[in-house]
Design a protein around this motif. Structure first.
Motif, PDB file in Angstrom:
ATOM      1  N   ALA A 220      -1.588  -0.185   8.262  1.00 49.06           N
ATOM      2  CA  ALA A 220      -0.853   0.916   7.287  1.00 49.06           C
ATOM      3  C   ALA A 220       0.911   0.850   7.702  1.00 49.06           C
ATOM      4  O   ALA A 220       1.478   1.261   6.771  1.00 49.06           O
ATOM      5  CB  ALA A 220      -1.484   2.265   7.470  1.00 49.06           C
ATOM      6  N   GLN A 221       0.933   0.737   9.129  1.00 48.29           N
ATOM      7  CA  GLN A 221       2.544   0.879   9.210  1.00 48.29           C
ATOM      8  C   GLN A 221       3.206  -0.062   8.853  1.00 48.29           C
ATOM      9  O   GLN A 221       4.516   0.016   8.465  1.00 48.29           O
ATOM     10  CB  GLN A 221       2.554   0.824  10.744  1.00 48.29           C
TER      11      GLN A 221
ATOM     12  N   LYS B  72       4.139  -0.923   2.626  1.00 50.24           N
ATOM     13  CA  LYS B  72       4.993   0.181   1.877  1.00 50.24           C
ATOM     14  C   LYS B  72       4.768  -0.143   0.269  1.00 50.24           C
ATOM     15  O   LYS B  72       5.005  -1.135  -0.077  1.00 50.24           O
ATOM     16  CB  LYS B  72       6.602  -0.036   2.053  1.00 50.24           C
ATOM     17  N   VAL B  73       4.175   0.916  -0.369  1.00 49.52           N
ATOM     18  CA  VAL B  73       3.839   0.896  -1.678  1.00 49.52           C
ATOM     19  C   VAL B  73       4.721   1.659  -2.326  1.00 49.52           C
ATOM     20  O   VAL B  73       5.247   2.633  -2.058  1.00 49.52           O
ATOM     21  CB  VAL B  73       2.342   1.392  -1.818  1.00 49.52           C
TER      22      VAL B  73
ATOM     23  N   ALA C 163      -2.568  -0.069  -5.946  1.00 52.12           N
ATOM     24  CA  ALA C 163      -2.570   0.943  -4.851  1.00 52.12           C
ATOM     25  C   ALA C 163      -1.700   2.145  -4.648  1.00 52.12           C
ATOM     26  O   ALA C 163      -0.529   1.615  -4.860  1.00 52.12           O
ATOM     27  CB  ALA C 163      -2.541   0.078  -3.597  1.00 52.12           C
ATOM     28  N   LYS C 164      -2.146   2.935  -4.426  1.00 53.12           N
ATOM     29  CA  LYS C 164      -1.135   4.347  -4.257  1.00 53.12           C
ATOM     30  C   LYS C 164      -0.947   4.665  -2.721  1.00 53.12           C
ATOM     31  O   LYS C 164       0.387   5.284  -2.794  1.00 53.12           O
ATOM     32  CB  LYS C 164      -2.086   5.424  -4.847  1.00 53.12           C
ATOM     33  N   THR C 165      -1.721   4.104  -1.981  1.00 52.47           N
ATOM     34  CA  THR C 165      -1.388   4.268  -0.586  1.00 52.47           C
ATOM     35  C   THR C 165      -1.563   3.127   0.336  1.00 52.47           C
ATOM     36  O   THR C 165      -2.310   2.092  -0.159  1.00 52.47           O
ATOM     37  CB  THR C 165      -2.381   5.269  -0.276  1.00 52.47           C
ATOM     38  N   PRO C 166      -1.076   2.953   1.376  1.00 55.03           N
ATOM     39  CA  PRO C 166      -1.358   1.723   2.118  1.00 55.03           C
ATOM     40  C   PRO C 166      -2.801   1.671   2.521  1.00 55.03           C
ATOM     41  O   PRO C 166      -3.424   0.517   2.365  1.00 55.03           O
ATOM     42  CB  PRO C 166      -0.456   2.012   3.684  1.00 55.03           C
ATOM     43  N   GLU C 167      -3.680   2.693   2.656  1.00 52.40           N
ATOM     44  CA  GLU C 167      -4.885   2.585   3.078  1.00 52.40           C
ATOM     45  C   GLU C 167      -5.688   1.809   1.651  1.00 52.40           C
ATOM     46  O   GLU C 167      -6.623   1.104   1.798  1.00 52.40           O
ATOM     47  CB  GLU C 167      -5.359   3.869   3.286  1.00 52.40           C
ATOM     48  N   GLU C 168      -5.268   2.197   0.392  1.00 55.29           N
ATOM     49  CA  GLU C 168      -5.839   1.605  -0.778  1.00 55.29           C
ATOM     50  C   GLU C 168      -5.664   0.016  -0.817  1.00 55.29           C
ATOM     51  O   GLU C 168      -6.432  -0.573  -1.285  1.00 55.29           O
ATOM     52  CB  GLU C 168      -5.619   2.276  -1.911  1.00 55.29           C
ATOM     53  N   PHE C 169      -4.254  -0.006  -0.115  1.00 56.00           N
ATOM     54  CA  PHE C 169      -3.875  -1.471  -0.467  1.00 56.00           C
ATOM     55  C   PHE C 169      -4.596  -2.380   0.518  1.00 56.00           C
ATOM     56  O   PHE C 169      -5.165  -3.494   0.258  1.00 56.00           O
ATOM     57  CB  PHE C 169      -2.442  -1.475   0.421  1.00 56.00           C
TER      58      PHE C 169
END
Length: 658
Positions: free
Chosen positions: A9-10, A13-14, A136-142
């Motif tokens: 996640a770090q 960048k979305v 994707a809206k967040t790094p986690e979704e990505f």
């Protein structure tokens, strides 16, 4: 191991914004640093930019995969950005990139992480997957989207492997088309080309198997039975691929980017019977002469461009430093020591001259290494040195180098190709040696025999270039000075025939000899020197003007390199045009010759004089009738630029990067 093990996640960048490609690269580098993948941000960035300088890592459809395999990387990893507004990445389809992955690979490693990068590259060729990442809206979704796609891919690969392992009982069960994909780094484009070829074949109702020759080694290797049953083979590669196993089969060779961007065209070439039949050395003649000729020229071009691309930094670095020497040496203006009469100028001229002097050996060395791989490098380099120095057998008895004449870049081109093919011949002869000697072949046998062979060849052939020089000087002396305009035209044109070779040097030596008071020519000698100098300034300026005002005739790399030729031309460094002349001699050399001839004739007609043997525009202060001398330079450069630019065909958007 999973793809997301290389991506945290770090490092994602979305919804990012990037003002330019450079800004996007800075952000991707920062993400790698934050994730602990990179210890030296500047070193990794330099590797990424060096890769981009070769050609854009954008692959079309809004995707770019910049990458570098350098010591600055502590551990393999990925960083990623979605950029809704897009950023220009010189993509082959001209579209801005909004989905960007940056690969960081440790130098010297060939581990499982490369397989993960290959899998990601292949997944990105599927529109549904790429769109899921963009949404994707967040790094986690990505990251979740990657995990889901990877799981589906693993299941499909398992099913494919099971089907491939099943016995085949009919010809229809074998792949109809085979392919090999490869790029110099073997990280991303290799696998993208394979994926697109296989995907497009399936859409067309055909079966295609692609072997990938990447950094982790060859995968999905083609078998002898598959080769025997296939209709033909597509080679989509930007490096040499061994074709010996395809003897007697139709083989179409192209670039890896064509495999990514135009797979349907490549498949149709094979299916329509348009691919030439490949025959190993000593085999039968190819099915179609024109197709065989095209394949040969494509190979020659790849070898040539390998030499040119490695030579270019020496031309630019050495040339600019030499130009600075002339610029700062005002005390030596108009004298024979101009450019080195003060310590500051001598510093630049010495460093620049030494760097510049490596140009021809580098050109020959890397042409030879492209042909014969690493064993060809040493013989090619030595051949280039001999071409530059002009060594011949007569020199061996006297060891007097004062009478040696350089063969210039034409001799270096010959040396590079000769060294490469001589090395291949030596390797073939050594195939008959006992297997116990296999280990010492590349380190002892090949360099010793290859270097000796090319040395003897150049000793034998360099006198030909010396004879050319002698004949040219005699021809020029026979022209006399009664028609100074004709003499200016001839001398100017000769400065553009070989850009530092026998013709160029003969004209220059004739011009400098005319300055000698003992020649008795007086002012006429200075008119000759002015015509010679302006003729030598024109070739780089022709290139610079054409790459600036006719952008669609040149690639992005050509346009960037062309800017440096403004400095080269103004500094009377004709060699700035060599990389362009080597890549396209049929268009570049005649255009520059005409432009230089016009400039030389006009300079002589205007009665311009130069007491200085060098310096270009930086010695304008000592030129007689300086305004008209500069006019002659401009007119000749514009004439050459227009001829070259209208003669060359415009490139496609993919090729030009516009």
């Amino acid at each position: 191991m999973k793809i997301t093990d290389l991506l945290s996640a770090q490092s994602v960048k979305v919804g990012a914004a990037a003002a330019s490609q450079a800004d996007a690269i800075d952000q991707l580098v920062a993400l790698h640093v934050a994730a602990g993948n990179v210890t030296d941000a500047d070193g990794y960035k330099a590797g990424v930019l060096a890769r981009e300088a070769e050609f854009s890592t954008a692959v079309g459809d809004g995707i770019a995969i910049p990458h570098a395999k350098v010591a600055a990387v502590a551990k393999a990893g990925l960083s990623a950005m979605t950029v809704p507004g897009g950023v220009d990445w010189s993509a082959p389809d001209g579209a801005p990139c909004d989905l960007i992955f940056a690969i960081a690979a440790p130098e010297g490693e060939n581990n499982v992480h490369l397989e993960m990068l290959a899998k990601l590259s292949a997944l990105l060729m599927h529109e549904d997957f790429a769109n899921a990442l963009r949404a994707a809206k967040t790094p986690e979704e990505f990251l979740a989207a990657i995990d889901a796609a990877e799981a589906g891919r693993d299941a499909a690969d398992a099913a494919k492997a099971e089907a491939a392992a099943a016995p085949r009982t009919a010809d229809s069960e074998w792949p109809q088309i085979l392919a090999i994909t490869a790029c110099p780094t073997g990280i991303a484009h290799t696998y993208m080309a394979a994926e697109n070829l296989e995907k497009k074949a399936a859409e067309m109702g055909l079966t295609l198997k692609a072997e990938t020759q990447g950094s982790a080694g060859a995968k999905n290797v083609l078998t002898a039975d598959e080769i025997a049953h296939c209709k033909g083979i597509v080679i989509a590669a930007d490096k040499n691929v061994d074709l010996s196993r395809f003897d007697g089969k139709p083989v179409y060779t192209t670039t890896v980017s064509a495999g990514i961007n135009d797979p349907e065209k490549l498949i149709n070439i094979v299916m329509n019977g348009e691919a030439p039949v490949h025959h190993n050395a000593g085999g039968a003649v190819a099915a179609t002469a024109s197709a065989e000729q095209e394949s040969t020229w494509h190979k020659i071009y790849k070898h040539l461009m390998n030499g040119v691309s490695h030579m270019l930094p020496f031309v630019i670095g050495g040339g600019i430093l030499t130009a600075i020497a002339f610029l700062v040496d005002q005390p030596g203006l108009g004298t024979s020591s101009y450019g080195s009469s003060i310590p500051a100028a001598a510093l630049f001229k010495t460093i620049g001259g030494e760097a510049f002097g490596l140009m021809l050996p580098i050109l020959a060395g890397y042409i030879a290494s492209s042909i014969a791989d690493r064993p060809g490098l040493a013989p090619g380099f030595v051949g280039g040195l001999f071409a530059k120095a002009g060594y011949d057998f007569a020199y061996l008895s006297t060891l007097d180098s004062s009478g040696l004449i350089s063969g210039g870049f034409i001799a270096a081109l010959f040396a590079g190709f000769a060294a490469g093919y001589l090395t291949l011949g030596i390797e073939k002869l050594c195939d008959k040696l006992p297997s116990s000697l296999e280990g010492i072949k590349p380190m002892l046998i090949y360099p010793v025999l290859g270097t000796l062979a090319i040395g003897v060849v150049m000793l034998a052939l360099n006198p030909i270039f010396a004879a050319i020089n002698t004949g040219l000087n005699s021809f020029l002396a026979g022209l006399g000075t009664s028609n100074i305009v004709v003499l200016g035209l001839v001398l100017g044109g000769m400065m553009s025939i070989d850009f530092g070779g026998p013709f160029n040097k003969a004209a220059y030596v004739f011009g400098t000899a005319a300055l000698d008071p003992s020649s008795g020519l007086g002012t006429t000698g200075q008119i000759i020197m002015a015509a010679v100098m302006v003729g030598g300034m024109v070739p780089p300026l022709v290139i610079a003007l054409s790459t600036t005002f006719f952008k669609n005739r040149w690639t992005k790399d050509d346009r960037n390199a062309g800017l440096v030729n403004y400095i080269m031309g103004l500094s009377f460094i004709s060699e700035g045009a060599i990389p362009f002349a080597a890549a396209d001699p049929a268009h570049v050399i005649p255009s520059c010759m005409i432009g230089s001839a016009v400039a030389g004739a006009l300079s002589a007609a205007f009665g311009c004089t130069s007491p200085a043997p060098h310096g270009g525009a930086w010695v304008t202060a000592v030129i007689g009738n300086p305004i008209m001398w500069l006019v002659a330079c401009i007119v000749g450069s514009v004439v050459g630029c227009l001829i070259l630019s209208f003669w060359k065909k415009p490139l496609s958007k993919e090729e030009s990067g516009l």
